[in-house]
Motif scaffolding. Structure first.
Motif, PDB file in Angstrom:
ATOM      1  N   ILE A  64       0.826  -1.002   0.142  1.00 32.03           N
ATOM      2  CA  ILE A  64      -0.364  -0.528  -0.149  1.00 32.03           C
ATOM      3  C   ILE A  64       0.758   1.424  -0.036  1.00 32.03           C
ATOM      4  O   ILE A  64       0.780   2.246  -1.011  1.00 32.03           O
ATOM      5  CB  ILE A  64      -0.848   0.741   1.113  1.00 32.03           C
ATOM      6  CG1 ILE A  64      -1.678  -0.675   0.942  1.00 32.03           C
ATOM      7  CG2 ILE A  64      -1.897   1.100   1.133  1.00 32.03           C
ATOM      8  CD1 ILE A  64      -2.480  -1.829   2.121  1.00 32.03           C
ATOM      9  N   ALA A  65       1.742   1.277   0.788  1.00 34.92           N
ATOM     10  CA  ALA A  65       2.665   2.757   0.780  1.00 34.92           C
ATOM     11  C   ALA A  65       3.937   2.604  -0.762  1.00 34.92           C
ATOM     12  O   ALA A  65       3.690   3.855  -0.819  1.00 34.92           O
ATOM     13  CB  ALA A  65       3.885   2.222   2.223  1.00 34.92           C
ATOM     14  N   TYR A  66       4.210   1.474  -1.236  1.00 31.37           N
ATOM     15  CA  TYR A  66       4.117   1.467  -2.783  1.00 31.37           C
ATOM     16  C   TYR A  66       3.134   2.217  -3.761  1.00 31.37           C
ATOM     17  O   TYR A  66       4.093   3.459  -4.172  1.00 31.37           O
ATOM     18  CB  TYR A  66       5.363   0.503  -2.702  1.00 31.37           C
ATOM     19  CG  TYR A  66       6.536  -0.274  -2.343  1.00 31.37           C
ATOM     20  CD1 TYR A  66       7.686   0.520  -3.304  1.00 31.37           C
ATOM     21  CD2 TYR A  66       6.524  -0.759  -1.050  1.00 31.37           C
ATOM     22  CE1 TYR A  66       9.079   0.264  -2.739  1.00 31.37           C
ATOM     23  CE2 TYR A  66       8.114  -0.960  -1.077  1.00 31.37           C
ATOM     24  CZ  TYR A  66       9.090  -1.212  -1.726  1.00 31.37           C
ATOM     25  OH  TYR A  66      10.592  -1.512  -1.670  1.00 31.37           O
ATOM     26  N   VAL A  67       3.010   2.372  -3.101  1.00 32.81           N
ATOM     27  CA  VAL A  67       1.277   2.538  -4.178  1.00 32.81           C
ATOM     28  C   VAL A  67       1.250   3.810  -4.387  1.00 32.81           C
ATOM     29  O   VAL A  67       1.815   4.687  -5.213  1.00 32.81           O
ATOM     30  CB  VAL A  67       0.798   1.906  -4.139  1.00 32.81           C
ATOM     31  CG1 VAL A  67      -0.661   2.372  -5.269  1.00 32.81           C
ATOM     32  CG2 VAL A  67       0.407   0.240  -5.243  1.00 32.81           C
ATOM     33  N   ILE A  68       0.883   3.747  -2.816  1.00 29.76           N
ATOM     34  CA  ILE A  68       0.698   5.549  -2.811  1.00 29.76           C
ATOM     35  C   ILE A  68       2.149   6.457  -2.849  1.00 29.76           C
ATOM     36  O   ILE A  68       1.769   6.900  -3.583  1.00 29.76           O
ATOM     37  CB  ILE A  68       0.548   5.745  -1.228  1.00 29.76           C
ATOM     38  CG1 ILE A  68      -0.896   5.142  -0.936  1.00 29.76           C
ATOM     39  CG2 ILE A  68       0.286   7.272  -0.451  1.00 29.76           C
ATOM     40  CD1 ILE A  68      -1.300   4.829   0.975  1.00 29.76           C
ATOM     41  N   GLU A  75       8.046   8.979  -9.976  1.00 32.28           N
ATOM     42  CA  GLU A  75       9.383   8.576 -11.225  1.00 32.28           C
ATOM     43  C   GLU A  75       9.628   6.640  -9.848  1.00 32.28           C
ATOM     44  O   GLU A  75      10.607   6.120  -9.962  1.00 32.28           O
ATOM     45  CB  GLU A  75      10.464   9.640 -10.601  1.00 32.28           C
ATOM     46  CG  GLU A  75      10.814   9.658  -9.848  1.00 32.28           C
ATOM     47  CD  GLU A  75      12.265  10.615  -9.830  1.00 32.28           C
ATOM     48  OE1 GLU A  75      12.741  10.365 -10.828  1.00 32.28           O
ATOM     49  OE2 GLU A  75      12.706  10.958  -8.493  1.00 32.28           O
ATOM     50  N   ASN A  76       9.361   7.090  -8.844  1.00 33.30           N
ATOM     51  CA  ASN A  76       8.956   5.494  -7.505  1.00 33.30           C
ATOM     52  C   ASN A  76       7.964   4.401  -8.057  1.00 33.30           C
ATOM     53  O   ASN A  76       8.208   3.953  -6.979  1.00 33.30           O
ATOM     54  CB  ASN A  76       8.628   6.974  -6.070  1.00 33.30           C
ATOM     55  CG  ASN A  76       9.772   7.516  -5.504  1.00 33.30           C
ATOM     56  OD1 ASN A  76      10.648   8.269  -7.020  1.00 33.30           O
ATOM     57  ND2 ASN A  76      10.548   7.770  -4.332  1.00 33.30           N
ATOM     58  N   SER A  77       6.912   4.880  -8.925  1.00 26.07           N
ATOM     59  CA  SER A  77       6.098   3.864  -8.702  1.00 26.07           C
ATOM     60  C   SER A  77       6.891   2.484  -9.633  1.00 26.07           C
ATOM     61  O   SER A  77       8.315   2.484 -10.491  1.00 26.07           O
ATOM     62  CB  SER A  77       5.393   4.500  -9.512  1.00 26.07           C
ATOM     63  OG  SER A  77       6.216   4.583 -11.103  1.00 26.07           O
ATOM     64  N   GLY A  78       6.159   1.056  -8.931  1.00 24.86           N
ATOM     65  CA  GLY A  78       6.463  -0.396 -10.039  1.00 24.86           C
ATOM     66  C   GLY A  78       6.943  -0.950  -9.046  1.00 24.86           C
ATOM     67  O   GLY A  78       5.853  -0.323  -7.952  1.00 24.86           O
ATOM     68  N   ILE A 101      14.780   0.471  -4.866  1.00 18.67           N
ATOM     69  CA  ILE A 101      15.523   1.948  -5.875  1.00 18.67           C
ATOM     70  C   ILE A 101      14.626   2.426  -6.759  1.00 18.67           C
ATOM     71  O   ILE A 101      13.455   1.664  -7.151  1.00 18.67           O
ATOM     72  CB  ILE A 101      16.933   1.482  -6.045  1.00 18.67           C
ATOM     73  CG1 ILE A 101      16.746   0.186  -7.403  1.00 18.67           C
ATOM     74  CG2 ILE A 101      18.063   1.153  -5.196  1.00 18.67           C
ATOM     75  CD1 ILE A 101      18.006  -0.535  -8.077  1.00 18.67           C
ATOM     76  N   LYS A 102      14.582   3.151  -6.743  1.00 17.66           N
ATOM     77  CA  LYS A 102      13.765   4.025  -8.187  1.00 17.66           C
ATOM     78  C   LYS A 102      13.806   3.020  -9.467  1.00 17.66           C
ATOM     79  O   LYS A 102      15.706   2.512  -9.953  1.00 17.66           O
ATOM     80  CB  LYS A 102      13.747   5.144  -8.507  1.00 17.66           C
ATOM     81  CG  LYS A 102      13.222   5.959  -7.297  1.00 17.66           C
ATOM     82  CD  LYS A 102      14.315   7.729  -7.160  1.00 17.66           C
ATOM     83  CE  LYS A 102      14.131   8.267  -6.245  1.00 17.66           C
ATOM     84  NZ  LYS A 102      14.787   9.680  -6.360  1.00 17.66           N
ATOM     85  N   GLU A 103      13.517   3.183 -10.492  1.00 23.65           N
ATOM     86  CA  GLU A 103      13.557   1.957 -11.492  1.00 23.65           C
ATOM     87  C   GLU A 103      14.514   1.986 -12.523  1.00 23.65           C
ATOM     88  O   GLU A 103      14.518   2.148 -13.634  1.00 23.65           O
ATOM     89  CB  GLU A 103      11.890   1.835 -12.161  1.00 23.65           C
ATOM     90  CG  GLU A 103      10.722   0.862 -11.513  1.00 23.65           C
ATOM     91  CD  GLU A 103       9.847   0.371 -12.212  1.00 23.65           C
ATOM     92  OE1 GLU A 103      10.347  -1.275 -13.049  1.00 23.65           O
ATOM     93  OE2 GLU A 103       9.371   0.956 -12.965  1.00 23.65           O
ATOM     94  N   LYS A 104      14.628   4.059 -12.799  1.00 24.81           N
ATOM     95  CA  LYS A 104      14.864   4.820 -13.489  1.00 24.81           C
ATOM     96  C   LYS A 104      16.756   4.217 -13.685  1.00 24.81           C
ATOM     97  O   LYS A 104      17.805   4.121 -14.327  1.00 24.81           O
ATOM     98  CB  LYS A 104      15.014   6.472 -13.421  1.00 24.81           C
ATOM     99  CG  LYS A 104      15.619   6.297 -12.348  1.00 24.81           C
ATOM    100  CD  LYS A 104      15.419   8.600 -12.028  1.00 24.81           C
ATOM    101  CE  LYS A 104      16.274   9.005 -11.095  1.00 24.81           C
ATOM    102  NZ  LYS A 104      16.066  10.207 -11.592  1.00 24.81           N
TER     103      LYS A 104
END
Length: 240
Positions: A64-68, A75-78, A101-104
């Motif tokens: 839930i925290a990741y989605v929010i 840029e922090n999604s994934g 980590i960020k997907e980028k």
């Protein structure tokens, strides 16, 4: 990603000294993975089941925290979970982790091959998501590995399973422990994280020596002591 930018913190393991080679020469003569021990294996299965039950609501909250966070900071999604190929008892296994980590910062081609190098930016704090920073601090990214313990790919206690790249380096510099014993969530060396003793190979050889010489129940008692010390490291936090 260029292998030359690999963070040095990711591979702290040192080659065996001449003293280690002499003291534990019987270990260097072994050529096959060591057979499982009854109480150790039974304990692993029971603890893995309990921990997965406890971890499920924790991972749901993290999801839930990741989605929010992904909605607030695109840029922090994934995805929350991933795995890279690691080695346990000489066998390649999927090492499950929670993405920090960020997907980028993730090499997409390497990620498809499940190469560790694709995810190595986790050692760079600036690359982490906000939730990832919290997850790393308390080692929550290791929770999915209880599934590997339940499957029999790993143990609660043993030498840490490392990526194929690092396993080959470890073998090339003369270490044999990871070809002999299933990798663990914790180990005699791993509980020294954050100290100058982290990476000293003597602890892994000492553990295998105990594995060979203790009774099945005696080995379990040793594992319990290591687990207790590991819990203290986790409570302190820091995410070394």
């Amino acid at each position: 990603m260029n292998q030359n930018i690999e963070p040095k913190e990711a591979f702290p393991y040192k080659p065996p000294t001449e003293e280690i080679k002499q003291k534990y020469k019987h270990i260097f003569q072994l050529t096959e993975p060591l057979p499982p021990r009854f109480f150790k294996t039974l304990f692993d299965k029971i603890v893995a089941l309990i921990m997965l039950a406890i971890a499920t609501p924790i991972m749901l909250l993290l999801k839930i925290a990741y989605v929010i966070e992904g909605l607030l900071i695109p840029e922090n999604s994934g995805p929350m979970f991933f795995y890279y190929n690691a080695v346990s008892a000489g066998k390649i296994i999927p090492k499950y982790k929670i993405r920090l980590i960020k997907e980028k910062y993730i090499d997409p081609e390497g990620a498809k091959r499940h190469d560790w190098i694709a995810f190595s930016a986790e050692w760079t704090p600036d690359s982490r998501t906000h939730v990832g920073e919290f997850v790393k601090k308390f080692y929550l990214d290791e929770l999915p590995q209880f599934w590997s313990v339940l499957k029999g790919d790993m143990s609660i206690v043993g030498p840490r399973p490392i990526s194929v790249l690092h396993y080959e380096r470890d073998q090339a510099q003369g270490n044999v422990t990871r070809s002999l014993l299933r990798g663990g969530l914790l180990g005699l060396g791993h509980i020294n994280k954050g100290t100058s003793e982290m990476g000293n190979p003597v602890y892994e050889y000492e553990y295998i020596d105990q594995y060979l010489n203790r009774s099945s129940f005696g080995l379990l008692m040793l594992d319990l002591r290591i687990i207790w010390k590991g819990v203290l490291v986790i409570i302190k936090g820091g995410g070394h």
